[in-house]
Motif scaffolding. Sequence first.
Motif, PDB file in Angstrom:
ATOM      1  N   PHE A  72      42.746  67.511  41.205  1.00  0.00           N
ATOM      2  CA  PHE A  72      43.432  68.798  41.194  1.00  0.00           C
ATOM      3  C   PHE A  72      42.454  69.966  41.113  1.00  0.00           C
ATOM      4  CE2 PHE A  72      46.004  72.093  38.938  1.00  0.00           C
ATOM      5  CZ  PHE A  72      46.954  72.280  39.925  1.00  0.00           C
ATOM      6  N   LEU A  73      41.387  69.800  40.351  1.00  0.00           N
ATOM      7  CA  LEU A  73      40.511  70.931  40.044  1.00  0.00           C
ATOM      8  C   LEU A  73      39.225  71.009  40.858  1.00  0.00           C
ATOM      9  CD1 LEU A  73      40.925  70.777  36.187  1.00  0.00           C
ATOM     10  CD2 LEU A  73      41.845  72.517  37.714  1.00  0.00           C
ATOM     11  N   THR A  74      38.693  69.904  41.308  1.00  0.00           N
ATOM     12  CA  THR A  74      37.340  69.944  41.852  1.00  0.00           C
ATOM     13  C   THR A  74      37.209  70.081  43.368  1.00  0.00           C
ATOM     14  OG1 THR A  74      37.242  67.538  41.794  1.00  0.00           O
ATOM     15  CG2 THR A  74      36.348  68.721  39.888  1.00  0.00           C
ATOM     16  N   PRO A  75      38.159  69.665  44.192  1.00  0.00           N
ATOM     17  CA  PRO A  75      37.943  69.839  45.638  1.00  0.00           C
ATOM     18  C   PRO A  75      38.254  71.273  46.083  1.00  0.00           C
ATOM     19  CG  PRO A  75      39.946  68.587  45.282  1.00  0.00           C
ATOM     20  CD  PRO A  75      39.357  68.877  43.923  1.00  0.00           C
ATOM     21  N   ILE A  76      37.368  72.173  45.746  1.00  0.00           N
ATOM     22  CA  ILE A  76      37.617  73.604  45.911  1.00  0.00           C
ATOM     23  C   ILE A  76      37.083  74.165  47.222  1.00  0.00           C
ATOM     24  CG2 ILE A  76      37.746  74.168  43.474  1.00  0.00           C
ATOM     25  CD1 ILE A  76      34.648  74.960  44.005  1.00  0.00           C
ATOM     26  N   ALA A  77      36.304  73.387  47.953  1.00  0.00           N
ATOM     27  CA  ALA A  77      35.673  73.901  49.171  1.00  0.00           C
ATOM     28  C   ALA A  77      36.678  74.468  50.176  1.00  0.00           C
ATOM     29  CB  ALA A  77      34.796  72.836  49.811  1.00  0.00           C
ATOM     30  N   PRO A  78      37.781  73.771  50.482  1.00  0.00           N
ATOM     31  CA  PRO A  78      38.703  74.363  51.465  1.00  0.00           C
ATOM     32  C   PRO A  78      39.303  75.690  50.992  1.00  0.00           C
ATOM     33  CG  PRO A  78      39.176  72.041  51.172  1.00  0.00           C
ATOM     34  CD  PRO A  78      38.185  72.421  50.120  1.00  0.00           C
ATOM     35  N   PHE A  79      39.624  75.784  49.716  1.00  0.00           N
ATOM     36  CA  PHE A  79      40.186  77.026  49.220  1.00  0.00           C
ATOM     37  C   PHE A  79      39.148  78.147  49.270  1.00  0.00           C
ATOM     38  CE2 PHE A  79      41.815  79.930  45.880  1.00  0.00           C
ATOM     39  CZ  PHE A  79      43.005  80.248  46.510  1.00  0.00           C
ATOM     40  N   MET A  80      37.922  77.820  48.931  1.00  0.00           N
ATOM     41  CA  MET A  80      36.858  78.826  49.003  1.00  0.00           C
ATOM     42  C   MET A  80      36.629  79.276  50.444  1.00  0.00           C
ATOM     43  SD  MET A  80      34.176  77.283  46.220  1.00  0.00           S
ATOM     44  CE  MET A  80      32.984  78.598  46.410  1.00  0.00           C
ATOM     45  N   VAL A  81      36.645  78.329  51.380  1.00  0.00           N
ATOM     46  CA  VAL A  81      36.482  78.671  52.797  1.00  0.00           C
ATOM     47  C   VAL A  81      37.628  79.581  53.232  1.00  0.00           C
ATOM     48  CG1 VAL A  81      36.540  77.713  55.141  1.00  0.00           C
ATOM     49  CG2 VAL A  81      35.111  76.645  53.385  1.00  0.00           C
ATOM     50  N   GLN A  82      38.836  79.277  52.793  1.00  0.00           N
ATOM     51  CA  GLN A  82      39.995  80.108  53.123  1.00  0.00           C
ATOM     52  C   GLN A  82      39.808  81.530  52.588  1.00  0.00           C
ATOM     53  OE1 GLN A  82      43.628  78.995  51.151  1.00  0.00           O
ATOM     54  NE2 GLN A  82      44.893  80.064  52.636  1.00  0.00           N
ATOM     55  N   ASN A  83      39.390  81.640  51.335  1.00  0.00           N
ATOM     56  CA  ASN A  83      39.177  82.960  50.742  1.00  0.00           C
ATOM     57  C   ASN A  83      38.094  83.742  51.466  1.00  0.00           C
ATOM     58  OD1 ASN A  83      39.866  81.439  47.703  1.00  0.00           O
ATOM     59  ND2 ASN A  83      41.029  83.179  48.438  1.00  0.00           N
ATOM     60  N   VAL A  84      37.013  83.079  51.804  1.00  0.00           N
ATOM     61  CA  VAL A  84      35.915  83.751  52.497  1.00  0.00           C
ATOM     62  C   VAL A  84      36.364  84.196  53.893  1.00  0.00           C
ATOM     63  CG1 VAL A  84      33.609  83.414  53.485  1.00  0.00           C
ATOM     64  CG2 VAL A  84      34.105  82.649  51.145  1.00  0.00           C
ATOM     65  N   ALA A  85      37.124  83.358  54.588  1.00  0.00           N
ATOM     66  CA  ALA A  85      37.619  83.735  55.919  1.00  0.00           C
ATOM     67  C   ALA A  85      38.519  84.968  55.826  1.00  0.00           C
ATOM     68  CB  ALA A  85      38.372  82.569  56.555  1.00  0.00           C
ATOM     69  N   ILE A  86      39.416  84.979  54.846  1.00  0.00           N
ATOM     70  CA  ILE A  86      40.286  86.138  54.658  1.00  0.00           C
ATOM     71  C   ILE A  86      39.447  87.372  54.319  1.00  0.00           C
ATOM     72  CG2 ILE A  86      42.116  87.162  53.222  1.00  0.00           C
ATOM     73  CD1 ILE A  86      43.193  84.262  52.866  1.00  0.00           C
ATOM     74  N   GLY A  87      38.520  87.203  53.381  1.00  0.00           N
ATOM     75  CA  GLY A  87      37.692  88.327  52.948  1.00  0.00           C
ATOM     76  C   GLY A  87      36.889  88.939  54.085  1.00  0.00           C
ATOM     77  N   ILE A  88      36.257  88.103  54.887  1.00  0.00           N
ATOM     78  CA  ILE A  88      35.457  88.612  56.009  1.00  0.00           C
ATOM     79  C   ILE A  88      36.349  89.305  57.034  1.00  0.00           C
ATOM     80  CG2 ILE A  88      34.033  87.922  57.983  1.00  0.00           C
ATOM     81  CD1 ILE A  88      32.831  85.746  56.146  1.00  0.00           C
ATOM     82  N   ALA A  89      37.490  88.688  57.347  1.00  0.00           N
ATOM     83  CA  ALA A  89      38.397  89.290  58.328  1.00  0.00           C
ATOM     84  C   ALA A  89      38.884  90.659  57.864  1.00  0.00           C
ATOM     85  CB  ALA A  89      39.586  88.366  58.588  1.00  0.00           C
ATOM     86  N   VAL A  90      39.217  90.760  56.596  1.00  0.00           N
ATOM     87  CA  VAL A  90      39.709  92.042  56.063  1.00  0.00           C
ATOM     88  C   VAL A  90      38.605  93.094  56.109  1.00  0.00           C
ATOM     89  CG1 VAL A  90      40.541  93.217  53.981  1.00  0.00           C
ATOM     90  CG2 VAL A  90      41.508  91.006  54.631  1.00  0.00           C
ATOM     91  N   LEU A  91      37.409  92.726  55.706  1.00  0.00           N
ATOM     92  CA  LEU A  91      36.323  93.704  55.656  1.00  0.00           C
ATOM     93  C   LEU A  91      35.836  94.107  57.051  1.00  0.00           C
ATOM     94  CD1 LEU A  91      34.340  92.341  52.590  1.00  0.00           C
ATOM     95  CD2 LEU A  91      35.931  94.275  52.679  1.00  0.00           C
TER      96      LEU A  91
END
Length: 167
Positions: A72-91
């Motif tokens: 539940f807690l440790t496979p964070i890579a896909p969520f981080m990739v999602q956040n970074v993709a959103i962040g870059i697109a917005v900026l």
Amino acid sequence: MGGVLPLVATIAIQMRRMEGRAPVLTVVQVVSGAVTGVLLTMPLLVMAVAGFRPDRTPELTVTLNDLAWLLFLTPIAPFMVQNVAIGIAVLRDPRQVFPRWVGYANLWIAVLFVPDVLAYFFFDGPFAWDGLFVFWLALAAYAAWLVIMPIAVRRALREQQGGAADA
């Protein structure tokens, strides 16, 4: 869990507006969001299996519990990739479909998930699976994302509808 995938889809629709003809970040966000949805479901199934037969040996139940929480807690890579993709697109968006602070918030949320991998190395304390930096920081970051993104999407949809009505 059921609301995350529609949220990912509506974010993708808005990101497609931002990116135009080459929606690479949109596709990355959709794929990583879908993977995150699956990764959030699997540990819940393991928890259900752990509780399905209460007459099992305590050692097996503890093992299943450990497996569920670490999944539940440790496979964070896909969520981080999602956040970074959103962040870059917005900026990078000149039209500012989402406000710039949404981009920065997504990048910071990705950073706040980094300590989660330490759950494999610590059994107690702030870096354990139930500790301050692994569980509570991740929970707060994810909760913030679940508040920020629907509000941003709703605002963008209202502005898009308002602009369509004015045209």
